[in-house]
Scaffold this motif. Structure first.
Motif, mmCIF file in Angstrom:
data_model
loop_
_atom_site.group_PDB
_atom_site.id
_atom_site.type_symbol
_atom_site.label_atom_id
_atom_site.label_comp_id
_atom_site.label_asym_id
_atom_site.label_seq_id
_atom_site.Cartn_x
_atom_site.Cartn_y
_atom_site.Cartn_z
ATOM 1 N N THR A 22 0.826 -1.207 0.000
ATOM 2 C CA THR A 22 0.000 0.000 0.000
ATOM 3 C C THR A 22 0.861 1.258 0.000
ATOM 4 N N ALA A 23 1.891 1.268 0.846
ATOM 5 C CA ALA A 23 2.756 2.451 0.955
ATOM 6 C C ALA A 23 3.524 2.702 -0.340
ATOM 7 N N ILE A 24 4.036 1.634 -0.967
ATOM 8 C CA ILE A 24 4.782 1.794 -2.215
ATOM 9 C C ILE A 24 3.854 2.274 -3.324
ATOM 10 N N ALA A 25 2.648 1.727 -3.371
ATOM 11 C CA ALA A 25 1.686 2.143 -4.400
ATOM 12 C C ALA A 25 1.299 3.611 -4.243
ATOM 13 N N GLU A 26 1.203 4.073 -3.012
ATOM 14 C CA GLU A 26 0.783 5.454 -2.762
ATOM 15 C C GLU A 26 1.912 6.456 -2.965
ATOM 16 N N HIS A 27 3.144 6.079 -2.572
ATOM 17 C CA HIS A 27 4.225 7.067 -2.537
ATOM 18 C C HIS A 27 5.430 6.714 -3.406
ATOM 19 N N GLY A 28 5.514 5.471 -3.885
ATOM 20 C CA GLY A 28 6.696 5.035 -4.613
ATOM 21 C C GLY A 28 7.791 4.619 -3.648
ATOM 22 N N LEU A 29 8.662 3.738 -4.105
ATOM 23 C CA LEU A 29 9.722 3.228 -3.227
ATOM 24 C C LEU A 29 10.713 4.319 -2.857
ATOM 25 N N ALA A 30 10.978 5.244 -3.776
ATOM 26 C CA ALA A 30 11.965 6.296 -3.505
ATOM 27 C C ALA A 30 11.552 7.151 -2.309
ATOM 28 N N LYS A 31 10.253 7.399 -2.158
ATOM 29 C CA LYS A 31 9.786 8.254 -1.063
ATOM 30 C C LYS A 31 9.477 7.467 0.212
ATOM 31 N N LEU A 32 9.466 6.153 0.099
ATOM 32 C CA LEU A 32 9.186 5.327 1.269
ATOM 33 C C LEU A 32 10.435 5.225 2.137
ATOM 34 N N THR A 33 10.299 5.544 3.401
ATOM 35 C CA THR A 33 11.409 5.344 4.321
ATOM 36 C C THR A 33 11.084 4.159 5.218
ATOM 37 N N MET A 34 12.129 3.461 5.609
ATOM 38 C CA MET A 34 11.925 2.325 6.502
ATOM 39 C C MET A 34 11.385 2.815 7.849
ATOM 40 N N ALA A 35 11.770 4.029 8.233
ATOM 41 C CA ALA A 35 11.272 4.583 9.494
ATOM 42 C C ALA A 35 9.762 4.805 9.427
ATOM 43 N N ALA A 36 9.283 5.368 8.306
ATOM 44 C CA ALA A 36 7.846 5.622 8.158
ATOM 45 C C ALA A 36 7.068 4.311 8.093
ATOM 46 N N LEU A 37 7.611 3.339 7.361
ATOM 47 C CA LEU A 37 6.945 2.042 7.277
ATOM 48 C C LEU A 37 6.932 1.364 8.647
ATOM 49 N N HIS A 47 14.550 -3.002 12.772
ATOM 50 C CA HIS A 47 13.930 -4.327 12.760
ATOM 51 C C HIS A 47 13.580 -4.726 11.327
ATOM 52 N N LEU A 48 13.014 -3.789 10.569
ATOM 53 C CA LEU A 48 12.662 -4.068 9.172
ATOM 54 C C LEU A 48 13.920 -4.371 8.352
ATOM 55 N N LEU A 49 14.961 -3.565 8.556
ATOM 56 C CA LEU A 49 16.200 -3.785 7.805
ATOM 57 C C LEU A 49 16.853 -5.113 8.179
ATOM 58 N N TYR A 50 16.680 -5.523 9.437
ATOM 59 C CA TYR A 50 17.223 -6.812 9.872
ATOM 60 C C TYR A 50 16.610 -7.937 9.045
ATOM 61 N N TYR A 51 15.296 -7.851 8.820
ATOM 62 C CA TYR A 51 14.603 -8.911 8.090
ATOM 63 C C TYR A 51 14.754 -8.806 6.574
ATOM 64 N N PHE A 52 14.851 -7.580 6.052
ATOM 65 C CA PHE A 52 14.836 -7.424 4.600
ATOM 66 C C PHE A 52 16.156 -6.933 4.017
ATOM 67 N N GLY A 53 17.004 -6.340 4.809
ATOM 68 C CA GLY A 53 18.319 -5.938 4.331
ATOM 69 C C GLY A 53 18.352 -4.611 3.596
ATOM 70 N N SER A 54 17.367 -4.366 2.749
ATOM 71 C CA SER A 54 17.340 -3.132 1.979
ATOM 72 C C SER A 54 15.928 -2.883 1.474
ATOM 73 N N LYS A 55 15.692 -1.671 0.998
ATOM 74 C CA LYS A 55 14.382 -1.366 0.416
ATOM 75 C C LYS A 55 14.168 -2.182 -0.855
ATOM 76 N N ASP A 56 15.231 -2.394 -1.627
ATOM 77 C CA ASP A 56 15.085 -3.205 -2.834
ATOM 78 C C ASP A 56 14.623 -4.617 -2.493
ATOM 79 N N GLN A 57 15.200 -5.185 -1.446
ATOM 80 C CA GLN A 57 14.808 -6.539 -1.047
ATOM 81 C C GLN A 57 13.375 -6.548 -0.524
ATOM 82 N N LEU A 58 13.002 -5.509 0.206
ATOM 83 C CA LEU A 58 11.614 -5.394 0.671
ATOM 84 C C LEU A 58 10.668 -5.327 -0.524
ATOM 85 N N LEU A 59 11.045 -4.554 -1.542
ATOM 86 C CA LEU A 59 10.231 -4.439 -2.752
ATOM 87 C C LEU A 59 10.063 -5.811 -3.411
ATOM 88 N N LEU A 60 11.161 -6.535 -3.587
ATOM 89 C CA LEU A 60 11.096 -7.847 -4.225
ATOM 90 C C LEU A 60 10.241 -8.819 -3.431
#
Length: 199
Positions: A22-37, A47-60
């Motif tokens: 939902t967040a990526i669809a509304e704002h795009g990945l570039a504007k999405l911060t891990m802090a906001a998510l 915690h999010l970065l621990y599980y996903f490593g990066s925004k690119d990995q979260l996107l995938l």
């Protein structure tokens, strides 16, 4: 003596993926911060970065989860013995195309395609996520040929051509380009499919 702090349990991955989609669809990945998510999920960015490593990995991973959900529906439609191969192809097209402008699944795809040139990881993930769509379409065409509904040879090539057409027609619908509609896109695909597959 201080009370021990209770740890908040991690959110289920499905909840993380749904919120991220939902967040990526509304704002795009570039504007999405891990802090906001993380704030939306009541989790830390760390915690999010621990599980996903990066925004690119979260996107995938979010796209993979989204496509797996749709994959279940696709498998049900393509194994419905009450439908002809051509009717199942129509079901496939309906599932493939975006629901309309801003379709979260398709916005995720646009984000992935936009990042693919700079990331081998994204390109590899993209291929893995697309593979079931291709394999299912090839199998459907082969079945249609075997049953005499289609007359085309080279099912893999025909599947690549149809998916390229679907992608090309889907993007204008997903971004809300004036004049682009899901109904028109489906009609165009049906017309080309008749020419490509015969029968």
């Amino acid at each position: 003596m201080a009370e021990p702090r209770t740890r908040r349990p991690a959110r289920p991955r499905e909840e993380v993926f749904a919120t991220a989609r939902t967040a990526i669809a509304e704002h795009g990945l570039a504007k999405l911060t891990m802090a906001a998510l993380g704030k939306q999920l009541q989790m830390s960015a760390g915690h999010l970065l621990y599980y996903f490593g990066s925004k690119d990995q979260l996107l995938l991973e979010t796209l993979r989860w989204s496509e797996e959900q749709l994959g279940e529906r696709r498998r049900l439609a393509l194994t419905d013995e009450n439908l002809t191969a051509r009717q199942r192809l129509t079901e496939y097209v309906e599932l493939y195309l975006p629901e309309g402008p801003g379709d979260p699944r398709w916005i995720l795809w646009l984000e992935v395609w936009g990042r693919s040139p700079a990331s081998a990881e994204i390109r590899q993930g993209q291929l893995e996520i697309e593979a079931p769509w291709q394999a299912d379409l090839v199998a459907l065409i082969e079945e249609g040929v075997g049953g005499g509904e289609f007359t085309a040879d080279g099912a893999a090539d025909r599947a690549v051509q149809l998916r390229a057409l679907l992608d090309g027609l889907a993007v204008p619908v997903a971004i809300g380009l004036p004049g682009a509609s899901r109904t028109d896109a489906a009609a165009q695909v049906a017309s080309v499919a008749r020419a490509l597959l015969g029968g």
